[in-house]
Enzyme design. Sequence first.
Site, PDB file in Angstrom:
ATOM      1  N   ASP A  40      64.528   1.814  47.383  1.00 53.25           N
ATOM      2  CA  ASP A  40      64.014   1.080  48.643  1.00 53.25           C
ATOM      3  C   ASP A  40      64.852  -0.140  48.874  1.00 53.25           C
ATOM      4  OD1 ASP A  40      61.413   1.698  48.540  1.00 53.25           O
ATOM      5  OD2 ASP A  40      60.118  -0.342  47.831  1.00 53.25           O
ATOM      6  N   TYR A  43      67.456   2.229  50.591  1.00 62.84           N
ATOM      7  CA  TYR A  43      67.088   2.070  52.077  1.00 62.84           C
ATOM      8  C   TYR A  43      67.393   1.185  53.424  1.00 62.84           C
ATOM      9  CZ  TYR A  43      63.452   3.862  56.309  1.00 62.84           C
ATOM     10  OH  TYR A  43      63.299   3.357  57.230  1.00 62.84           O
ATOM     11  N   LEU A  90      57.841  -5.443  59.488  1.00 61.62           N
ATOM     12  CA  LEU A  90      59.169  -7.117  59.412  1.00 61.62           C
ATOM     13  C   LEU A  90      60.059  -7.138  59.814  1.00 61.62           C
ATOM     14  CD1 LEU A  90      55.959  -8.233  56.715  1.00 61.62           C
ATOM     15  CD2 LEU A  90      56.190  -8.985  59.180  1.00 61.62           C
ATOM     16  N   GLU A 123      53.144 -15.777  51.925  1.00 57.36           N
ATOM     17  CA  GLU A 123      52.859 -14.781  51.183  1.00 57.36           C
ATOM     18  C   GLU A 123      53.242 -13.904  50.163  1.00 57.36           C
ATOM     19  OE1 GLU A 123      50.722 -14.334  53.995  1.00 57.36           O
ATOM     20  OE2 GLU A 123      49.820 -12.619  53.404  1.00 57.36           O
ATOM     21  N   LYS A 125      54.374 -10.030  49.384  1.00 53.99           N
ATOM     22  CA  LYS A 125      54.803  -8.719  50.102  1.00 53.99           C
ATOM     23  C   LYS A 125      54.268  -7.770  49.319  1.00 53.99           C
ATOM     24  CE  LYS A 125      57.862  -6.201  53.136  1.00 53.99           C
ATOM     25  NZ  LYS A 125      57.405  -5.061  52.988  1.00 53.99           N
ATOM     26  N   LYS A 322      62.963 -10.426  51.646  1.00 51.19           N
ATOM     27  CA  LYS A 322      62.804  -9.979  50.657  1.00 51.19           C
ATOM     28  C   LYS A 322      63.455  -9.814  49.021  1.00 51.19           C
ATOM     29  CE  LYS A 322      61.112  -5.224  52.110  1.00 51.19           C
ATOM     30  NZ  LYS A 322      62.206  -4.903  52.632  1.00 51.19           N
ATOM     31  N   CYS A 418      73.694  25.957  26.095  1.00 50.17           N
ATOM     32  CA  CYS A 418      74.052  27.614  25.228  1.00 50.17           C
ATOM     33  C   CYS A 418      75.063  27.312  24.772  1.00 50.17           C
ATOM     34  CB  CYS A 418      73.238  28.592  26.010  1.00 50.17           C
ATOM     35  SG  CYS A 418      74.080  28.056  27.513  1.00 50.17           S
ATOM     36  N   CYS A 433      75.339  25.987  34.611  1.00 48.04           N
ATOM     37  CA  CYS A 433      75.077  27.130  33.512  1.00 48.04           C
ATOM     38  C   CYS A 433      74.897  28.496  34.181  1.00 48.04           C
ATOM     39  CB  CYS A 433      74.183  26.809  32.674  1.00 48.04           C
ATOM     40  SG  CYS A 433      74.074  28.251  31.140  1.00 48.04           S
TER      41      CYS A 433
HETATM   42  S1  IVH Z   1      51.751  -8.961  57.991  1.00 45.34           S
HETATM   43  C1  IVH Z   1      52.982  -7.580  61.879  1.00 45.34           C
HETATM   44  N1  IVH Z   1      51.688  -8.942  54.885  1.00 45.34           N
HETATM   45  O1  IVH Z   1      54.649  -4.473  54.659  1.00 45.34           O
HETATM   46  C2  IVH Z   1      53.140  -7.036  60.631  1.00 45.34           C
HETATM   47  N2  IVH Z   1      53.008  -7.338  56.080  1.00 45.34           N
HETATM   48  O2  IVH Z   1      56.981  -3.819  56.241  1.00 45.34           O
HETATM   49  C3  IVH Z   1      52.360  -7.266  60.283  1.00 45.34           C
HETATM   50  N3  IVH Z   1      53.574  -5.890  54.367  1.00 45.34           N
HETATM   51  O3  IVH Z   1      53.596  -3.404  57.522  1.00 45.34           O
HETATM   52  C4  IVH Z   1      52.089  -7.671  58.607  1.00 45.34           C
HETATM   53  N4  IVH Z   1      52.295  -7.361  52.576  1.00 45.34           N
HETATM   54  O4  IVH Z   1      51.823  -3.222  56.041  1.00 45.34           O
HETATM   55  C5  IVH Z   1      52.281  -8.729  56.235  1.00 45.34           C
HETATM   56  N5  IVH Z   1      51.252 -10.208  52.736  1.00 45.34           N
HETATM   57  C6  IVH Z   1      52.118  -9.175  53.704  1.00 45.34           C
HETATM   58  C7  IVH Z   1      52.262  -8.168  53.499  1.00 45.34           C
HETATM   59  C8  IVH Z   1      52.779  -7.186  54.456  1.00 45.34           C
HETATM   60  C9  IVH Z   1      52.493  -6.191  52.272  1.00 45.34           C
HETATM   61  C10 IVH Z   1      53.645  -4.232  54.857  1.00 45.34           C
HETATM   62  C11 IVH Z   1      52.578  -4.964  55.405  1.00 45.34           C
HETATM   63  C12 IVH Z   1      53.843  -4.256  57.164  1.00 45.34           C
HETATM   64  C13 IVH Z   1      54.895  -4.039  56.350  1.00 45.34           C
HETATM   65  C14 IVH Z   1      56.204  -4.614  57.203  1.00 45.34           C
END
Ligand code: IVH
Length: 702
Positions: A40, A43, A90, A123, A125, A322, A418, A433
């Site tokens: 990730d 990426y 996001l 919160e 992710k 992140k 081998c 090989c």
């Molecule tokens: S809010 C407009 N909250 O992360 C999108 N997304 O990288 C609002 N994700 O597609 C998403 N945990 O699938 C939100 N607590 C969280 C999340 C979360 C994981 C994922 C979600 C989104 C992706 C974006």
Amino acid sequence: MSPAAADQSADPAAELAVLAAEIAAHAARYYRDDAPTISDAEYDALVRRNAELEAAHPDLVRGDSPSIRVGSAPATGFGKVVHSRPMLSLDNAFADAEVVEFVARVRRFLRIGEDNPIILTAEPKIDGLSVSLMYRDGVLVTAATRGDGTTGEDVTRNVATVADVPQSLPPGAPAVIDVRGEIYMAKADFVALNAAQTCAGGRTFANPRNAAAGSLRQLDVAVTRARPLRFLAHGWGEISDLPAESQAGVMAVLAEWGFPVSDRLTRCSTIDEALAAYRGIETDRAALPFDIDGVVYKVDRLDLQARLGEVARSPRWALAHKFPAERATTLLLAIDIQVGRTGQLTPVARLEPVGVGGVIVTNATLHNEDEIARKDVRIGDTVELQRAGDVIPQILGPILDGSVRGEPYVFPHVCPACGSLAVREAGEVARRCTGGLICPAQRIERLRHFVGRRAFDIEGLGAERIELFVGEGMIVTPADIFRLGDHREALVARRGFEAVSVDKLLAAIADRRTMTLDRFLFALGIRHVGEIVARDLARTFVTYVAFSERVEAALAVQATAAEPDDERARARSAAALAAVFAVGGVGPEIAASITDFFAEAHNRAVVDDLRREVTVADFAIATRQSQVTGKTVVFTGTLETMSRDEARAQAERLGARVAASVSARTDLVVAGPGAGSKAVKAAALGIEVIDEPAWCAIVAAA
Ligand code: IVH
């Protein structure tokens, strides 16, 4: 990439084009195939580089830019669902300063001064698979994956098996509500699933996210049902009636309706509070039951969210902060070379055990020879490694602290399994090989090829039996297949193997004691010697003796050539070898491959042994004289009354040679509908082009 270098690129347009293609390919592997090939973090680095270049060169933003596209187009096999509101992505931040900038941007957009607090929720992710759950009149009607953000896959039947997802909502819920959240697999469940899959011989998954995606997107719902999938809600799409005025408020209501929501969601009135929430979640990361890769901040007031709206692919009111990839340093004890089933040599770092993100790591991949040279990692170095959500950790490089280092690592040129020469072809990263027939690592694969339908075609000797006989030491090389009769008593004595079936197998083997030169050569599994090349060789040399004389001549030429490790010298010698063979379809690469194969004493011993068991019949196709005898024919486009294979067989029966591509040596092109560049090229070269009926007429006339 430092910010100062961000806008520097020798050719930004070209780099953006490459990035668009690369990111799309990685996105497809990640989202559509659930099988990423990079971490990730890697990426994210590509996406960032793309964003930096676009910021510096707004005029160069492409129509297919990854900053405009989200995710990947839906895979086939599932129905499609058009999201009533797009499923967005996001914006990512990695540094605290970017969070500060995010809040400043929100304030500027809304014209809210520093004196008014902007409340954010924070919160985890969660690293799962985002889904949209559409409820109408309190009943779950469709569940869909994100897909490309506009259209996803219909996974309603699969989601119905996930116990966390309510099938209906209590009275009072809005008439229409699209609950959004993540389908995920808990870390413990993922480990247990992989263990069970290994036992059952099934595929294992790289990480919990892939396991969740792979388990949900099953056409057979029973498979999904058997997998431990969970759900966590984090938002909503279309909604007919908002039950609260804030993000936190709606999430609390969703919890009341029975949706699992994060118990780590907090409201923060200052940036410092938000960053403290981030650190708190980061500290507890390893202890959480599921993988997370950051913290999501959202503007809490829904009226402000509505005013902020979205830009390109992400809302202005949310930000993903992140976590850095998890890293550690440790001692590189050794570099082991593993040999794959196809002979590829892969270096694996053996490490002094070290904890990285809650996991003890003792091995890491070093990918290939170039990677080791590029990073200049040496045995005895202290190295930095990274575990970025993936199960296989990566070595980032050595930590150079001035202490004395060992010698640069020299990648072996012989196979550790081998002892045969391991060679690397021009343009290839892998070293392979050349001891295919004797290498224990490749034994099963090679024997399977040998008995395959297009090679020796031994009925009743499938992959399973090969594995069994190899496991019991009855078969080591192909010649042993023809000596299986020596084990007849032992085979008959085996449980589940009746005398009749043993005798049937032995009869099928006996039936193949004579084999034509083309199939014999193909069966040896020499790299690049496929069916077509084998047939070209057989047609030219007719007898095994003539073929092997030419091989001897090639070996003599190779012996006088310079160091085979010098790439240019190798290329030159390969061209000389092709001249020795002087067979139409045998270019330098193939000639070198055949010569390398026979340069190995082991391989020669195996072939000689085989020839004591098997008679190699001269190559002779009962050719009929025809208009195309001795000519070279190319088939292109779609043939309507026959397969390509049949057309090839017809041509060969008429004594023609079939080539894959049009060149000055081509005599005739048979073009079906949809013939493209080959027909055009033929016309340009003045080569006769005919259609399928005309070809059939030639065949009929012969
Ligand atoms: S809010 C407009 N909250 O992360 C999108 N997304 O990288 C609002 N994700 O597609 C998403 N945990 O699938 C939100 N607590 C969280 C999340 C979360 C994981 C994922 C979600 C989104 C992706 C974006």
